[in-house]
Design a protein around this motif. Sequence first.
Motif, PDB file in Angstrom:
ATOM      1  N   MET A  35       0.814  -1.215   0.000  1.00 46.46           N
ATOM      2  CA  MET A  35       0.000   0.000   0.000  1.00 46.46           C
ATOM      3  C   MET A  35       0.850   1.268   0.000  1.00 46.46           C
ATOM      4  N   GLN A  61      -6.926  -1.880   0.188  1.00 51.08           N
ATOM      5  CA  GLN A  61      -6.798  -1.488  -1.206  1.00 51.08           C
ATOM      6  C   GLN A  61      -5.591  -0.566  -1.367  1.00 51.08           C
ATOM      7  N   ILE A  62      -4.974  -0.633  -2.520  1.00 55.62           N
ATOM      8  CA  ILE A  62      -3.846   0.239  -2.814  1.00 55.62           C
ATOM      9  C   ILE A  62      -4.396   1.610  -3.183  1.00 55.62           C
ATOM     10  N   ASP A  63      -4.015   2.607  -2.408  1.00 61.11           N
ATOM     11  CA  ASP A  63      -4.509   3.957  -2.646  1.00 61.11           C
ATOM     12  C   ASP A  63      -3.390   4.937  -2.348  1.00 61.11           C
ATOM     13  N   ASP A  64      -2.985   5.687  -3.336  1.00 59.11           N
ATOM     14  CA  ASP A  64      -1.875   6.619  -3.164  1.00 59.11           C
ATOM     15  C   ASP A  64      -2.278   7.885  -2.405  1.00 59.11           C
ATOM     16  N   ARG A 105       6.694  -3.282  -3.717  1.00 57.69           N
ATOM     17  CA  ARG A 105       6.161  -2.393  -4.755  1.00 57.69           C
ATOM     18  C   ARG A 105       6.145  -3.063  -6.125  1.00 57.69           C
ATOM     19  N   ILE A 114       2.775  -4.558  -6.811  1.00 59.83           N
ATOM     20  CA  ILE A 114       1.590  -3.696  -6.794  1.00 59.83           C
ATOM     21  C   ILE A 114       0.635  -3.950  -7.967  1.00 59.83           C
ATOM     22  N   PRO A 115       1.134  -4.075  -9.209  1.00 61.73           N
ATOM     23  CA  PRO A 115       0.195  -4.337 -10.318  1.00 61.73           C
ATOM     24  C   PRO A 115      -0.664  -5.575 -10.082  1.00 61.73           C
ATOM     25  N   LYS A 158      -3.527  -4.893  -7.600  1.00 56.49           N
ATOM     26  CA  LYS A 158      -4.596  -3.994  -8.019  1.00 56.49           C
ATOM     27  C   LYS A 158      -5.908  -4.768  -8.149  1.00 56.49           C
ATOM     28  N   LYS A 159      -5.779  -6.085  -8.261  1.00 58.84           N
ATOM     29  CA  LYS A 159      -6.949  -6.943  -8.413  1.00 58.84           C
ATOM     30  C   LYS A 159      -7.454  -7.378  -7.034  1.00 58.84           C
ATOM     31  N   THR A 207      -6.612 -10.888  -5.583  1.00 57.97           N
ATOM     32  CA  THR A 207      -5.276 -11.131  -5.042  1.00 57.97           C
ATOM     33  C   THR A 207      -5.239 -10.810  -3.563  1.00 57.97           C
ATOM     34  N   TRP A 208      -5.910  -9.722  -3.167  1.00 59.13           N
ATOM     35  CA  TRP A 208      -5.980  -9.368  -1.751  1.00 59.13           C
ATOM     36  C   TRP A 208      -6.713 -10.464  -0.966  1.00 59.13           C
TER      37      TRP A 208
END
Length: 204
Positions: free
Chosen positions: A32, A98-101, A168, A171-172, A175-176, A179-180
């Motif tokens: 993340m 979730q990945i959130d910048d 990192r 990360i791609p 994004k799904k 996968t988490w």
Amino acid sequence: MLDIYLKGFIVTFSLIVAIGAQNAYVLKLGLMRQYVLLAVSLCIIFDFLLISAGVLGLGFFIKGNQLLINSIAVIGIVFLVFYSLLSFKAAFKNESMQIDDQIKTNPLKKVITMLLVFTFLNPHTYLDTVLLIGGIGANISDDLKLYFLLGAISASTVWFTLLGFGARALIPLFKKPITWKILDISIGFIMLLIAYSLIDLIVL
């Protein structure tokens, strides 16, 4: 001196790479990209403190205190089972991270608290750092213990840096959402397995 340094590095690296509660949490933070440097730094500091304590003889005290071992094991089992249930809940109720910048989904206080809990309420931490690594270092002559410690901390630094910042590259893939889910379910089972293994430490 070099051989003592390498001994500390190899012994430490071989033990800390196993996936556990602390490693799994650092991996999540790395994915993340949240508080990664802080998490990596704290884990390295914790390792240094625990391994140093073991090398200086604390491991022998813990090893001989069954009541303390029982207490640590019971607390660890309760915590690990609770965390595994949270992981399963997150996976099956679409609550996985979730990945959130932009948004910090983990408050700083929570991150520090979780790292402290995963480190100091996990009996396996003491087994690996204080008893095993520290026990090996304790048997080295006093004038060479520093080199063993340097090797051990170097291994810890390399591992947590790779785990936190190397995540990192994944990360791609994360994004799904699926996968988490897989990661959370896997972590849940790992926590249960670790909790089960702690039963053997309890002697009534």
